[in-house]
Scaffold this motif. Structure first.
Motif, PDB file in Angstrom:
ATOM      1  N   MET A   1      47.066  30.897  46.777  1.00 57.25           N
ATOM      2  CA  MET A   1      46.536  32.052  47.480  1.00 57.25           C
ATOM      3  C   MET A   1      46.093  33.116  46.490  1.00 57.25           C
ATOM      4  O   MET A   1      46.600  33.186  45.370  1.00 57.25           O
ATOM      5  CB  MET A   1      47.599  32.644  48.413  1.00 57.25           C
ATOM      6  N   PRO A   2      45.164  33.987  46.883  1.00 53.12           N
ATOM      7  CA  PRO A   2      44.778  35.100  46.029  1.00 53.12           C
ATOM      8  C   PRO A   2      45.973  35.994  45.739  1.00 53.12           C
ATOM      9  O   PRO A   2      46.975  35.946  46.448  1.00 53.12           O
ATOM     10  CB  PRO A   2      43.716  35.824  46.876  1.00 53.12           C
ATOM     11  N   THR A   8      51.910  35.608  42.720  1.00 51.04           N
ATOM     12  CA  THR A   8      51.042  35.768  41.556  1.00 51.04           C
ATOM     13  C   THR A   8      50.506  34.408  41.152  1.00 51.04           C
ATOM     14  O   THR A   8      51.225  33.608  40.545  1.00 51.04           O
ATOM     15  CB  THR A   8      51.815  36.391  40.372  1.00 51.04           C
ATOM     16  N   PRO A   9      49.259  34.095  41.478  1.00 50.74           N
ATOM     17  CA  PRO A   9      48.697  32.789  41.119  1.00 50.74           C
ATOM     18  C   PRO A   9      48.597  32.627  39.606  1.00 50.74           C
ATOM     19  O   PRO A   9      48.386  33.598  38.875  1.00 50.74           O
ATOM     20  CB  PRO A   9      47.311  32.804  41.766  1.00 50.74           C
ATOM     21  N   THR A  10      48.741  31.402  39.163  1.00 52.23           N
ATOM     22  CA  THR A  10      48.637  31.096  37.741  1.00 52.23           C
ATOM     23  C   THR A  10      47.269  30.506  37.436  1.00 52.23           C
ATOM     24  O   THR A  10      46.761  29.653  38.167  1.00 52.23           O
ATOM     25  CB  THR A  10      49.727  30.110  37.320  1.00 52.23           C
ATOM     26  N   GLU A  31      43.628  41.910  37.352  1.00 52.75           N
ATOM     27  CA  GLU A  31      43.343  41.586  38.749  1.00 52.75           C
ATOM     28  C   GLU A  31      44.579  41.042  39.453  1.00 52.75           C
ATOM     29  O   GLU A  31      44.604  40.932  40.680  1.00 52.75           O
ATOM     30  CB  GLU A  31      42.200  40.562  38.809  1.00 52.75           C
ATOM     31  N   GLY A  32      45.619  40.718  38.703  1.00 51.41           N
ATOM     32  CA  GLY A  32      46.867  40.282  39.327  1.00 51.41           C
ATOM     33  C   GLY A  32      47.228  38.830  39.111  1.00 51.41           C
ATOM     34  O   GLY A  32      48.161  38.324  39.737  1.00 51.41           O
ATOM     35  N   TYR A  33      46.509  38.137  38.228  1.00 51.50           N
ATOM     36  CA  TYR A  33      46.802  36.734  37.946  1.00 51.50           C
ATOM     37  C   TYR A  33      47.733  36.621  36.737  1.00 51.50           C
ATOM     38  O   TYR A  33      47.758  37.501  35.869  1.00 51.50           O
ATOM     39  CB  TYR A  33      45.512  35.961  37.648  1.00 51.50           C
ATOM     40  N   ARG A  34      48.467  35.537  36.690  1.00 59.17           N
ATOM     41  CA  ARG A  34      49.246  35.199  35.497  1.00 59.17           C
ATOM     42  C   ARG A  34      48.434  34.175  34.713  1.00 59.17           C
ATOM     43  O   ARG A  34      48.197  33.067  35.196  1.00 59.17           O
ATOM     44  CB  ARG A  34      50.629  34.649  35.877  1.00 59.17           C
ATOM     45  N   VAL A  35      48.008  34.536  33.514  1.00 62.03           N
ATOM     46  CA  VAL A  35      47.010  33.761  32.784  1.00 62.03           C
ATOM     47  C   VAL A  35      47.603  33.107  31.540  1.00 62.03           C
ATOM     48  O   VAL A  35      48.327  33.751  30.773  1.00 62.03           O
ATOM     49  CB  VAL A  35      45.820  34.652  32.361  1.00 62.03           C
ATOM     50  N   SER A  51      52.811  22.575  32.640  1.00 68.31           N
ATOM     51  CA  SER A  51      53.044  23.446  33.793  1.00 68.31           C
ATOM     52  C   SER A  51      51.769  23.517  34.616  1.00 68.31           C
ATOM     53  O   SER A  51      50.773  24.125  34.176  1.00 68.31           O
ATOM     54  CB  SER A  51      53.451  24.848  33.320  1.00 68.31           C
ATOM     55  N   ARG A  52      51.780  22.917  35.787  1.00 72.20           N
ATOM     56  CA  ARG A  52      50.567  22.847  36.604  1.00 72.20           C
ATOM     57  C   ARG A  52      50.177  24.229  37.129  1.00 72.20           C
ATOM     58  O   ARG A  52      50.952  24.877  37.829  1.00 72.20           O
ATOM     59  CB  ARG A  52      50.791  21.900  37.777  1.00 72.20           C
ATOM     60  N   PRO A  53      48.982  24.709  36.800  1.00 73.93           N
ATOM     61  CA  PRO A  53      48.538  26.016  37.279  1.00 73.93           C
ATOM     62  C   PRO A  53      48.042  25.933  38.724  1.00 73.93           C
ATOM     63  O   PRO A  53      47.881  24.841  39.279  1.00 73.93           O
ATOM     64  CB  PRO A  53      47.398  26.362  36.327  1.00 73.93           C
TER      65      PRO A  53
END
Length: 290
Positions: A1-2, A8-10, A31-35, A51-53
């Protein structure tokens, strides 16, 4: 999800240009993502295996293993994680190569970071479980069906749809039947199969057939075909398709939809058989068997 307050999407970002990689990593983080950012395809594969993003952003042109090869390896392993390609290649053949490798979408360099955000949101919404809709989304028709008046008809898109037959795929890989559909599009009472113009789909199993031949479709191709089947005989305009498939209208200058339609046609068309996806110039596309 956004990105939301609770999730927090990876993102796994692979880009060999340091300036672009650092700038995009900062923008996505804000923007709020874990990169997780890496510089080449070898590192991208290693990180994806560790680690599957939630989503991958891959540059096409990287030394050693490029973005296309990374995507091919992951798809061969059965990994269906959404992939957004970054490419400086603008020719249709180059874009088709990315789709053929299993990518779900692409952004052409130089790009606006807001477009990257929009495409990532759309990919993550489509990948999210049906039970967990994106924040702010309203309840409504099934994802594959257009809502409101059908373009140029003034009638709801779902009107006239006949109940569809149900069944289970046969041993030959073709879907079975337990009733007559009279060749008309529609959905079964159980909601399993949709069918029109000699095409049949099982949305839950993500399988599709033309006649007895099973089709190998990417995620985006499958969703585009499902939308067309559910609205067979109705001309869907570009904006409607962009909204339903990508969740964002990329404007009249975008070739994204045309590329996907062209690629889907190549997978559907058969020698001596009628073409199924028709272009209505200046409007959009329609599925029908002439």
């Amino acid at each position: 999800m956004p990105p939301t307050a609770s999730h927090t999407p990876t993102v796994l970002l692979a880009e060999d240009d340091r300036a672009i990689r650092n700038a995009l990593e900062r923008a996505l983080t804000l923007e709020g993502y874990r990169v997780t950012a890496v510089a080449d395809g070898v590192e991208a594969l290693a990180q994806a295996h560790r680690s599957r993003p939630d989503v991958l952003v891959l540059d096409v042109m990287m030394p050693g293993i490029d973005g296309l090869q990374v995507c091919r390896v992951l798809r061969a392993e059965g990994d269906r994680t959404p992939v957004l390609m970054l490419t400086a290649l603008v020719e249709t053949a180059d874009r088709i190569a990315g789709l053929d490798a299993g990518a779900d979408d692409y952004v052409v360099k130089p790009f606006d970071v807001e477009e990257v955000f929009a495409r990532l949101r759309a990919l993550l919404r489509r990948a999210a479980p049906a039970s967990a809709p994106a924040p702010g989304s309203a309840s409504g028709p099934a994802p594959g069906s257009a809502s409101g008046p059908a373009p140029g008809t003034g009638e709801p898109a779902a009107r006239g749809a006949a109940p569809e037959t149900t069944g289970t795929p046969g041993r030959s890989g073709t879907p079975g039947r337990t009733g007559a559909s009279n060749g008309r599009p529609g959905a079964s009472a159980a909601g399993r199969f949709v069918e029109a113009a000699g095409l049949r789909m099982d949305p839950r199993a993500r399988r599709a057939w033309r006649g007895r031949r099973e089709l190998e479709l990417t995620r985006t191709e499958f969703e585009l075909l499902e939308l067309l089947i559910r609205n067979a005989g109705i001309v869907l305009d570009h904006s409607t398709i962009y909204d339903r498939i990508w969740g964002y209208d990329f404007g009249p200058g975008s070739k994204n939809l045309a590329v996907y339609v062209g690629y889907l046609r190549r997978k559907l068309d058969e020698p001596g058989a009628p073409q199924l996806i028709h272009t209505v110039r200046g409007v959009g596309y329609v599925l029908r068997e002439d």
